[in-house]
Scaffold this motif. Structure first.
Motif, mmCIF file in Angstrom:
data_model
loop_
_atom_site.group_PDB
_atom_site.id
_atom_site.type_symbol
_atom_site.label_atom_id
_atom_site.label_comp_id
_atom_site.label_asym_id
_atom_site.label_seq_id
_atom_site.Cartn_x
_atom_site.Cartn_y
_atom_site.Cartn_z
ATOM 1 N N VAL A 290 0.811 -1.224 0.000
ATOM 2 C CA VAL A 290 0.000 0.000 0.000
ATOM 3 C C VAL A 290 0.839 1.265 0.000
ATOM 4 O O VAL A 290 0.326 2.353 -0.298
ATOM 5 N N ALA A 291 2.141 1.153 0.350
ATOM 6 C CA ALA A 291 3.007 2.336 0.350
ATOM 7 C C ALA A 291 4.457 1.909 0.419
ATOM 8 O O ALA A 291 4.788 0.831 0.921
ATOM 9 N N GLN A 292 5.319 2.791 -0.103
ATOM 10 C CA GLN A 292 6.756 2.634 0.020
ATOM 11 C C GLN A 292 7.332 3.912 0.628
ATOM 12 O O GLN A 292 6.804 5.002 0.390
ATOM 13 N N ALA A 293 8.419 3.766 1.381
ATOM 14 C CA ALA A 293 9.050 4.935 2.002
ATOM 15 C C ALA A 293 10.563 4.800 1.903
ATOM 16 O O ALA A 293 11.110 3.697 2.021
ATOM 17 N N GLY A 294 11.227 5.938 1.713
ATOM 18 C CA GLY A 294 12.679 5.954 1.623
ATOM 19 C C GLY A 294 13.360 6.424 2.879
ATOM 20 O O GLY A 294 14.590 6.451 2.947
ATOM 21 N N ASP A 295 12.577 6.811 3.890
ATOM 22 C CA ASP A 295 13.162 7.244 5.156
ATOM 23 C C ASP A 295 12.190 6.935 6.289
ATOM 24 O O ASP A 295 11.041 6.537 6.065
ATOM 25 N N ALA A 296 12.660 7.129 7.529
ATOM 26 C CA ALA A 296 11.868 6.769 8.701
ATOM 27 C C ALA A 296 10.610 7.631 8.811
ATOM 28 O O ALA A 296 9.541 7.139 9.197
ATOM 29 N N GLU A 297 10.733 8.910 8.472
ATOM 30 C CA GLU A 297 9.577 9.796 8.566
ATOM 31 C C GLU A 297 8.468 9.348 7.623
ATOM 32 O O GLU A 297 7.280 9.325 7.984
ATOM 33 N N GLY A 298 8.851 8.969 6.405
ATOM 34 C CA GLY A 298 7.869 8.479 5.448
ATOM 35 C C GLY A 298 7.224 7.182 5.897
ATOM 36 O O GLY A 298 6.023 6.956 5.696
ATOM 37 N N LEU A 299 8.024 6.315 6.519
ATOM 38 C CA LEU A 299 7.493 5.061 7.054
ATOM 39 C C LEU A 299 6.433 5.325 8.119
ATOM 40 O O LEU A 299 5.331 4.756 8.077
ATOM 41 N N MET A 300 6.754 6.184 9.070
ATOM 42 C CA MET A 300 5.829 6.444 10.164
ATOM 43 C C MET A 300 4.550 7.111 9.660
ATOM 44 O O MET A 300 3.445 6.799 10.126
ATOM 45 N N ASP A 301 4.683 8.005 8.699
ATOM 46 C CA ASP A 301 3.509 8.656 8.127
ATOM 47 C C ASP A 301 2.620 7.641 7.409
ATOM 48 O O ASP A 301 1.388 7.645 7.580
ATOM 49 N N ALA A 302 3.230 6.755 6.618
ATOM 50 C CA ALA A 302 2.460 5.767 5.857
ATOM 51 C C ALA A 302 1.720 4.807 6.779
ATOM 52 O O ALA A 302 0.550 4.493 6.555
ATOM 53 N N VAL A 303 2.392 4.337 7.819
ATOM 54 C CA VAL A 303 1.748 3.406 8.744
ATOM 55 C C VAL A 303 0.613 4.097 9.497
ATOM 56 O O VAL A 303 -0.463 3.526 9.684
ATOM 57 N N SER A 304 0.838 5.331 9.923
ATOM 58 C CA SER A 304 -0.191 6.068 10.660
ATOM 59 C C SER A 304 -1.432 6.296 9.803
ATOM 60 O O SER A 304 -2.563 6.218 10.293
ATOM 61 N N ARG A 305 -1.233 6.587 8.515
ATOM 62 C CA ARG A 305 -2.364 6.874 7.637
ATOM 63 C C ARG A 305 -3.076 5.612 7.163
ATOM 64 O O ARG A 305 -4.303 5.578 7.076
ATOM 65 N N LEU A 306 -2.306 4.580 6.857
ATOM 66 C CA LEU A 306 -2.856 3.436 6.139
ATOM 67 C C LEU A 306 -3.104 2.208 7.003
ATOM 68 O O LEU A 306 -3.821 1.301 6.582
ATOM 69 N N ARG A 307 -2.487 2.167 8.177
ATOM 70 C CA ARG A 307 -2.664 1.071 9.122
ATOM 71 C C ARG A 307 -2.524 -0.303 8.432
ATOM 72 O O ARG A 307 -3.456 -1.105 8.398
#
Length: 224
Positions: free
Chosen positions: A34-51
């Motif tokens: 459902v999402a890819q991230a290149g850094d920790a901030e992007g990871l945390m944002d994606a998990v928070s939004r998409l669960r």
């Protein structure tokens, strides 16, 4: 008949080639990235939004390329205890790995990229972690075992019991342990029973005691 929804995954790695490669592989195996991230901030944002159900996380990411991924994973496990986390890295960070494994007793894994030798093994690890089990590379287990012994943990367990418990940490079932150690099923069951008894783990549903035993092992903690 209802069809189970595909497992939803967020990938976090600073290498776009690795992310895209894993994403394509997971897509072919029926996962939903459902999402890819290149850094920790992007990871945390994606998990928070998409669960998602599962996060696959590298250890070292921007900006310092030290332990941003593990720190983010620890924070996410604290915020979303139901999130399964599989660390997929080139590096073993024992202190942070123990902290991550201590953020709840279910759904954690730590694999080394260069030691993933088959797609089937990787997929098995993903599914096992997402289902609430563990999948820890044997080199990570060895590093954590050395740390535990230096801290004086697990002194009550025999050498053979430690060996059995280390294979449990890798995610092996009793038949898998029996095959690896060339022991009878009954002998493995006896070792596992004594491990549970020495760690003070009462009977529990499913694999709950097994997972708790693994977590205590990796933390070097025999306290009830």
């Amino acid at each position: 008949m209802a069809v189970d929804a595909p497992m939803r995954v967020v990938l976090a790695d600073d290498s776009i080639l690795i992310r895209e490669g894993i994403a394509r592989l997971l897509d072919e195996e029926g996962f939903d990235v459902v999402a890819q991230a290149g850094d920790a901030e992007g990871l945390m944002d994606a998990v928070s939004r998409l669960r998602p159900d599962l996060a696959v996380v590298d250890v070292r990411m921007p900006p310092t390329f030290t332990v941003e991924g593990l720190r983010a994973a620890m924070g996410l496990r604290k915020q979303f205890p139901e999130l399964a986390v599989l660390v997929l890295s080139q590096h073993v960070e024992t202190t942070y790995a123990v902290d991550l494994l201590g953020r709840g007793a279910r759904g954690v894994g730590y694999l080394l990229k260069e030691r993933v030798t088959s797609i089937a093994t990787f997929m098995d690890a993903l599914r096992r972690v997402a289902a609430g089990g563990t999948a820890i590379d044997e080199m990570v287990v060895a590093a954590l075992m050395n740390r535990s012994q230096q801290l004086g943990g697990l002194d009550e367990l025999t050498v053979r019991e430690l060996e059995v418990l280390s294979l449990m940490a890798e995610g092996l079932s009793n038949p898998g342990i029996s095959s690896r150690l060339h022991l009878s099923s009954r002998t493995v069951e006896s070792h596992v029973g004594r491990i549970f008894s020495k760690l003070g783990l009462a009977p529990a549903a499913g694999d709950e005691r097994r997972v708790h035993a693994v977590i205590r092992y990796l933390r070097g903690d025999t306290r009830v």
